[in-house]
Design an enzyme around this catalytic site. Sequence first.
Site, PDB file in Angstrom:
ATOM      1  N   SER A  41       0.795  -1.234   0.000  1.00  0.00           N
ATOM      2  CA  SER A  41       0.000   0.000   0.000  1.00  0.00           C
ATOM      3  C   SER A  41       0.828   1.286   0.000  1.00  0.00           C
ATOM      4  O   SER A  41       0.325   2.328  -0.390  1.00  0.00           O
ATOM      5  CB  SER A  41      -0.970   0.018   1.173  1.00  0.00           C
ATOM      6  N   LYS A  84       0.368   4.303   6.818  1.00  0.00           N
ATOM      7  CA  LYS A  84      -0.298   5.163   5.827  1.00  0.00           C
ATOM      8  C   LYS A  84       0.220   6.594   5.960  1.00  0.00           C
ATOM      9  O   LYS A  84       0.861   6.963   6.933  1.00  0.00           O
ATOM     10  CB  LYS A  84      -1.815   5.179   6.027  1.00  0.00           C
TER      11      LYS A  84
END
Length: 153
Positions: A41, A84
């Site tokens: 990600s 993230k």
Amino acid sequence: MTFMNFFGKTCGFIGYALQYACITHCTFEYIGDFVMCSGPSMEPTLESNNILLTEHISPRLQKLRRGDIIIAKSPSNPRQNICKRIKGLPGDKVRGNFPKRSQVVPRGHVWLEGDNSSNSADSRIYGPVPAGLIRSRVVCRVWPLDKITSLAA
């Protein structure tokens, strides 16, 4: 060597070991630690098996900024940590996948997205993330050695 001498040295060693264990625990719990990144990600910024140095002070003092890479508990699976980038802070207007319209990040929350937007489960799926789930802010990549770099925004 007498029993009392041996006993005294053993207790002294155990005392030092406990002190160092407590110092190590407090350092990793309250100051910073190392985290291994896994999953696609955050590619190309971070790759699987990168080891990151993180600090715990900024999240506790609420000094996070847009663009910081953070480690947080996953809102959909509390046993899992996620890595993230902060894309929105409280009051920011952001665009998610569901619904397709803009929304405002509520107070006490952040909007998190992976750098690899086509392969990232993030706020576009589960919405704004409570700031209380943020564990640490990434300072730098320390492994692999040929890719050591600062990642602080």
